[in-house]
Motif scaffolding. Sequence first.
Motif, PDB file in Angstrom:
ATOM      1  N   SER A  48      80.243 -55.391  34.620  1.00 59.86           N
ATOM      2  CA  SER A  48      80.274 -53.815  33.549  1.00 59.86           C
ATOM      3  C   SER A  48      79.637 -52.505  34.349  1.00 59.86           C
ATOM      4  CB  SER A  48      79.461 -53.511  32.365  1.00 59.86           C
ATOM      5  OG  SER A  48      78.625 -54.200  32.519  1.00 59.86           O
ATOM      6  N   GLY A  49      78.550 -52.669  35.378  1.00 60.47           N
ATOM      7  CA  GLY A  49      78.303 -51.429  36.307  1.00 60.47           C
ATOM      8  C   GLY A  49      79.086 -50.993  36.799  1.00 60.47           C
ATOM      9  N   ALA A  50      79.738 -51.277  37.279  1.00 58.86           N
ATOM     10  CA  ALA A  50      80.703 -51.447  39.251  1.00 58.86           C
ATOM     11  C   ALA A  50      81.368 -50.067  39.184  1.00 58.86           C
ATOM     12  CB  ALA A  50      81.800 -52.196  39.239  1.00 58.86           C
ATOM     13  N   LYS A  51      81.403 -49.409  40.004  1.00 58.40           N
ATOM     14  CA  LYS A  51      81.918 -47.898  40.073  1.00 58.40           C
ATOM     15  C   LYS A  51      83.436 -49.053  41.125  1.00 58.40           C
ATOM     16  CE  LYS A  51      82.175 -43.486  41.547  1.00 58.40           C
ATOM     17  NZ  LYS A  51      80.835 -42.466  42.366  1.00 58.40           N
ATOM     18  N   TRP A  70      77.175 -51.026  43.081  1.00 52.91           N
ATOM     19  CA  TRP A  70      77.929 -52.365  42.977  1.00 52.91           C
ATOM     20  C   TRP A  70      79.759 -51.342  42.203  1.00 52.91           C
ATOM     21  CZ3 TRP A  70      78.271 -57.599  41.939  1.00 52.91           C
ATOM     22  CH2 TRP A  70      77.008 -58.121  41.885  1.00 52.91           C
ATOM     23  N   TYR A  71      80.443 -51.909  43.457  1.00 52.71           N
ATOM     24  CA  TYR A  71      81.815 -51.052  42.976  1.00 52.71           C
ATOM     25  C   TYR A  71      82.787 -52.277  43.177  1.00 52.71           C
ATOM     26  CZ  TYR A  71      79.742 -47.854  46.041  1.00 52.71           C
ATOM     27  OH  TYR A  71      78.207 -46.356  46.385  1.00 52.71           O
ATOM     28  N   LEU A 148      82.509 -55.449  45.184  1.00 59.44           N
ATOM     29  CA  LEU A 148      82.087 -54.897  46.792  1.00 59.44           C
ATOM     30  C   LEU A 148      80.896 -54.778  46.377  1.00 59.44           C
ATOM     31  CD1 LEU A 148      82.398 -54.650  49.977  1.00 59.44           C
ATOM     32  CD2 LEU A 148      83.147 -52.131  48.720  1.00 59.44           C
ATOM     33  N   VAL A 149      79.454 -55.092  47.028  1.00 59.06           N
ATOM     34  CA  VAL A 149      78.291 -55.095  46.517  1.00 59.06           C
ATOM     35  C   VAL A 149      77.396 -54.588  47.792  1.00 59.06           C
ATOM     36  CG1 VAL A 149      76.186 -56.278  45.444  1.00 59.06           C
ATOM     37  CG2 VAL A 149      78.212 -56.852  45.180  1.00 59.06           C
ATOM     38  N   ILE A 150      76.501 -53.824  47.808  1.00 61.97           N
ATOM     39  CA  ILE A 150      76.079 -53.533  49.367  1.00 61.97           C
ATOM     40  C   ILE A 150      74.385 -53.233  48.239  1.00 61.97           C
ATOM     41  CG2 ILE A 150      75.088 -51.207  50.538  1.00 61.97           C
ATOM     42  CD1 ILE A 150      77.964 -50.875  50.079  1.00 61.97           C
ATOM     43  N   CYS A 151      73.785 -54.372  49.232  1.00 62.94           N
ATOM     44  CA  CYS A 151      72.030 -54.985  49.277  1.00 62.94           C
ATOM     45  C   CYS A 151      71.354 -53.604  49.663  1.00 62.94           C
ATOM     46  CB  CYS A 151      71.610 -55.850  49.181  1.00 62.94           C
ATOM     47  SG  CYS A 151      73.132 -57.344  48.809  1.00 62.94           S
TER      48      CYS A 151
END
Length: 260
Positions: A48-51, A70-71, A148-151
């Motif tokens: 839900s928080g992904a752009k 989060w994308y 797509l996740v960037i940590c």
Amino acid sequence: MKHSLKKVLSLIVTLAMALTVLSAFSIAASAEEYVDVGGNDQTVFDKSGAKKMKSGETYKGNSGQTALSWYKITPSKSGTLKIDYTTKGDNTNLYLLDKNGDYVNRTNISVYNGSLYDTSTHHIIAYPDNKKFSAQLTFKVKKETYYLVICPGWQDLSNGGEFTLKATFPSETVQEDTADVSGTTGDILYLSTAIEEGDTLKLTAVTASSGSKVTYSSSDKSIVSVDSNGKIKAKKAGTAYITIKSGKTVIKIKVTVIGD
């Protein structure tokens, strides 16, 4: 006796309702999903928080902060997803997940600056060269939703961990472009779009006068062709420029053709 029986029945109904509410709460609480990213298999899958990303657009973020970035990527059909990624952080962690939270393996990676920490195909852990890492990742995707996740990784917070990100993928949002040349006088406007190899794209020029002549031309017809009505066809992977002219106004559209 009847009064006591009513009390007992009332109590049973009340307890049943309470148990139902507690059961519903328990089900809702257990619905939270987790994924394994950044070495933490209890990371909340933040759908839900992904752009939501648009194909061909550039996004900026900061992986030096503690929160994950989060994308959401939603291809309009099966094809190729290309991710252009640049960061200034001390290292970077990037994952692509499907709608179920499973890893999506890349098919290729081109590293322009920096180096990879390992050769795992389901994510990248990379180190920069002179405070910069840049690469293009390629994936095969279907018509479904991806994340797509960037940590944060072990970022140097003084450096900031700033990054830029662009995803190019099959998208209905780039299948029709309108170029408005009605309010310009001699300016050159630059636009960009992306299209799958073999697909077509209709460009519509809006002019101040309906009788104004509009012409279209391609810088490389072997990559992208265009007819007199603004209909272009993607012939092979690569980049070409479509020029639209109306009087003194010139618009150049950078067209990126995504190969199969």
